[in-house]
Design a protein around this motif. Structure first.
Motif, PDB file in Angstrom:
ATOM      1  N   GLN A  47     -65.075 -16.958  23.018  1.00  0.00           N
ATOM      2  CA  GLN A  47     -65.644 -16.308  24.202  1.00  0.00           C
ATOM      3  C   GLN A  47     -64.783 -16.576  25.432  1.00  0.00           C
ATOM      4  N   TRP A  48     -64.332 -17.823  25.590  1.00  0.00           N
ATOM      5  CA  TRP A  48     -63.474 -18.143  26.735  1.00  0.00           C
ATOM      6  C   TRP A  48     -62.169 -17.367  26.689  1.00  0.00           C
ATOM      7  N   CYS A  49     -61.602 -17.208  25.499  1.00  0.00           N
ATOM      8  CA  CYS A  49     -60.365 -16.425  25.373  1.00  0.00           C
ATOM      9  C   CYS A  49     -60.615 -14.972  25.752  1.00  0.00           C
ATOM     10  N   GLU A  50     -61.721 -14.423  25.304  1.00  0.00           N
ATOM     11  CA  GLU A  50     -62.056 -13.046  25.653  1.00  0.00           C
ATOM     12  C   GLU A  50     -62.264 -12.902  27.162  1.00  0.00           C
ATOM     13  N   GLU A  51     -62.941 -13.876  27.773  1.00  0.00           N
ATOM     14  CA  GLU A  51     -63.126 -13.855  29.230  1.00  0.00           C
ATOM     15  C   GLU A  51     -61.786 -13.921  29.959  1.00  0.00           C
ATOM     16  N   ALA A  52     -60.862 -14.737  29.458  1.00  0.00           N
ATOM     17  CA  ALA A  52     -59.542 -14.838  30.078  1.00  0.00           C
ATOM     18  C   ALA A  52     -58.787 -13.520  29.956  1.00  0.00           C
ATOM     19  N   ALA A  53     -58.898 -12.865  28.804  1.00  0.00           N
ATOM     20  CA  ALA A  53     -58.229 -11.570  28.615  1.00  0.00           C
ATOM     21  C   ALA A  53     -58.788 -10.534  29.590  1.00  0.00           C
ATOM     22  N   TRP A  54     -60.122 -10.479  29.717  1.00  0.00           N
ATOM     23  CA  TRP A  54     -60.727  -9.540  30.669  1.00  0.00           C
ATOM     24  C   TRP A  54     -60.314  -9.855  32.097  1.00  0.00           C
ATOM     25  N   SER A  55     -60.302 -11.137  32.450  1.00  0.00           N
ATOM     26  CA  SER A  55     -59.903 -11.544  33.793  1.00  0.00           C
ATOM     27  C   SER A  55     -58.465 -11.125  34.076  1.00  0.00           C
ATOM     28  N   HIS A  56     -57.595 -11.304  33.090  1.00  0.00           N
ATOM     29  CA  HIS A  56     -56.198 -10.921  33.249  1.00  0.00           C
ATOM     30  C   HIS A  56     -56.066  -9.407  33.425  1.00  0.00           C
ATOM     31  N   SER A  57     -56.740  -8.652  32.578  1.00  0.00           N
ATOM     32  CA  SER A  57     -56.688  -7.186  32.694  1.00  0.00           C
ATOM     33  C   SER A  57     -57.186  -6.731  34.057  1.00  0.00           C
ATOM     34  N   ALA A  58     -58.304  -7.321  34.512  1.00  0.00           N
ATOM     35  CA  ALA A  58     -58.849  -6.952  35.830  1.00  0.00           C
ATOM     36  C   ALA A  58     -57.857  -7.283  36.943  1.00  0.00           C
ATOM     37  N   ALA A  59     -57.193  -8.438  36.821  1.00  0.00           N
ATOM     38  CA  ALA A  59     -56.192  -8.820  37.825  1.00  0.00           C
ATOM     39  C   ALA A  59     -55.021  -7.841  37.860  1.00  0.00           C
ATOM     40  N   LEU A  60     -54.784  -7.166  36.735  1.00  0.00           N
ATOM     41  CA  LEU A  60     -53.707  -6.167  36.660  1.00  0.00           C
ATOM     42  C   LEU A  60     -54.206  -4.768  37.047  1.00  0.00           C
ATOM     43  N   GLY A  61     -55.464  -4.671  37.488  1.00  0.00           N
ATOM     44  CA  GLY A  61     -56.022  -3.393  37.928  1.00  0.00           C
ATOM     45  C   GLY A  61     -56.663  -2.584  36.816  1.00  0.00           C
ATOM     46  N   LEU A  62     -56.873  -3.202  35.662  1.00  0.00           N
ATOM     47  CA  LEU A  62     -57.440  -2.487  34.518  1.00  0.00           C
ATOM     48  C   LEU A  62     -58.737  -3.168  34.074  1.00  0.00           C
ATOM     49  N   ASP A  63     -59.769  -3.012  34.906  1.00  0.00           N
ATOM     50  CA  ASP A  63     -61.064  -3.583  34.583  1.00  0.00           C
ATOM     51  C   ASP A  63     -61.893  -2.602  33.757  1.00  0.00           C
ATOM     52  N   LEU A  64     -63.113  -2.965  33.453  1.00  0.00           N
ATOM     53  CA  LEU A  64     -63.970  -2.140  32.616  1.00  0.00           C
ATOM     54  C   LEU A  64     -64.207  -0.761  33.235  1.00  0.00           C
ATOM     55  N   GLU A  65     -64.350  -0.710  34.546  1.00  0.00           N
ATOM     56  CA  GLU A  65     -64.556   0.587  35.209  1.00  0.00           C
ATOM     57  C   GLU A  65     -63.331   1.486  35.038  1.00  0.00           C
ATOM     58  N   ALA A  66     -62.136   0.924  35.152  1.00  0.00           N
ATOM     59  CA  ALA A  66     -60.912   1.713  34.935  1.00  0.00           C
ATOM     60  C   ALA A  66     -60.863   2.210  33.491  1.00  0.00           C
ATOM     61  N   TYR A  67     -61.224   1.359  32.550  1.00  0.00           N
ATOM     62  CA  TYR A  67     -61.261   1.766  31.148  1.00  0.00           C
ATOM     63  C   TYR A  67     -62.198   2.960  30.974  1.00  0.00           C
ATOM     64  N   ARG A  68     -63.376   2.879  31.572  1.00  0.00           N
ATOM     65  CA  ARG A  68     -64.351   3.972  31.439  1.00  0.00           C
ATOM     66  C   ARG A  68     -63.828   5.261  32.060  1.00  0.00           C
ATOM     67  N   GLN A  69     -63.231   5.170  33.236  1.00  0.00           N
ATOM     68  CA  GLN A  69     -62.704   6.357  33.908  1.00  0.00           C
ATOM     69  C   GLN A  69     -61.592   7.009  33.097  1.00  0.00           C
ATOM     70  N   LEU A  70     -60.786   6.208  32.440  1.00  0.00           N
ATOM     71  CA  LEU A  70     -59.670   6.725  31.645  1.00  0.00           C
ATOM     72  C   LEU A  70     -60.075   7.107  30.224  1.00  0.00           C
ATOM     73  N   ASP A  71     -61.299   6.738  29.823  1.00  0.00           N
ATOM     74  CA  ASP A  71     -61.786   6.944  28.460  1.00  0.00           C
ATOM     75  C   ASP A  71     -60.853   6.274  27.452  1.00  0.00           C
ATOM     76  N   ARG A  72     -60.334   5.121  27.834  1.00  0.00           N
ATOM     77  CA  ARG A  72     -59.445   4.344  26.982  1.00  0.00           C
ATOM     78  C   ARG A  72     -59.806   2.866  27.103  1.00  0.00           C
ATOM     79  N   ALA A  73     -59.498   2.110  26.062  1.00  0.00           N
ATOM     80  CA  ALA A  73     -59.718   0.670  26.074  1.00  0.00           C
ATOM     81  C   ALA A  73     -58.762   0.014  25.094  1.00  0.00           C
ATOM     82  N   MET A  74     -58.533  -1.271  25.321  1.00  0.00           N
ATOM     83  CA  MET A  74     -57.776  -2.070  24.368  1.00  0.00           C
ATOM     84  C   MET A  74     -58.802  -2.833  23.544  1.00  0.00           C
ATOM     85  N   ALA A  75     -58.891  -2.503  22.256  1.00  0.00           N
ATOM     86  CA  ALA A  75     -59.878  -3.101  21.359  1.00  0.00           C
ATOM     87  C   ALA A  75     -59.196  -4.097  20.418  1.00  0.00           C
TER      88      ALA A  75
END
Length: 156
Positions: A38-66
């Motif tokens: 869980q901590w690793c997943e949180e770190a990955a999300w935090s990193h993506s958000a810091a790069l401007g690719l948060d969950l909202e950006a994923y939804r707007q683009l209809d793309r995600a890294m799974a």
């Protein structure tokens, strides 16, 4: 010890600090293995958000890294009250569909590495769940963070 002073496997990690809570303990009185993930997943999300690719950006683009594959090596235990640093890096990508992230969890008190891990991701279209090429926004957002380590086929 500060996170900058820790013996990281790779340079310039994206770091999330955590403190082990009593609820993180398992029956052996150390941190449950699933909590590390869980901590690793949180770190990955935090990193993506810091790069401007948060969950909202994923939804707007209809793309995600799974996550398509993960591998973790538990090297030492942590206990309630331990302060930890979870570091992550994007170590490689094919610039089309997949990327590889590595993780390292260290104890702040003594710099001991508690976990090393890796996750392979594939870009998917959220609306269908099907693999899709990385959109231009992912290429631009993730590119500055990719280390391009030569051993990209090795998870950990």
């Amino acid at each position: 010890m500060t996170t900058a002073d820790l013996p990281w496997d790779y340079p310039h990690p994206h770091v999330v600090e955590v403190c082990v809570a009593g609820t993180d303990m398992d029956g052996l009185n150390h941190t449950n293995n699933t909590v590390y993930i869980q901590w690793c997943e949180e770190a990955a999300w935090s990193h993506s958000a810091a790069l401007g690719l948060d969950l909202e950006a994923y939804r707007q683009l209809d793309r995600a890294m799974a996550i398509t594959h993960s591998d973790f090596h538990y090297l030492a235990a942590s206990r309630e009250g331990d302060e930890l640093a979870v570091g992550t890096w994007i170590v490689s990508w094919d610039r089309r569909l997949t990327m590889l992230r590595r993780f390292q969890i260290l104890r702040l008190r003594d710099g001991a590495t508690l976990l090393r891990g890796g996750m392979r991701f594939a870009c998917i279209e959220l609306s269908s769940g099907r693999p899709r090429r990385l959109p231009a926004e992912f290429l631009a957002g993730y590119a500055p963070a990719v280390l391009d380590i030569a051993d990209q086929d090795i998870i950990v």
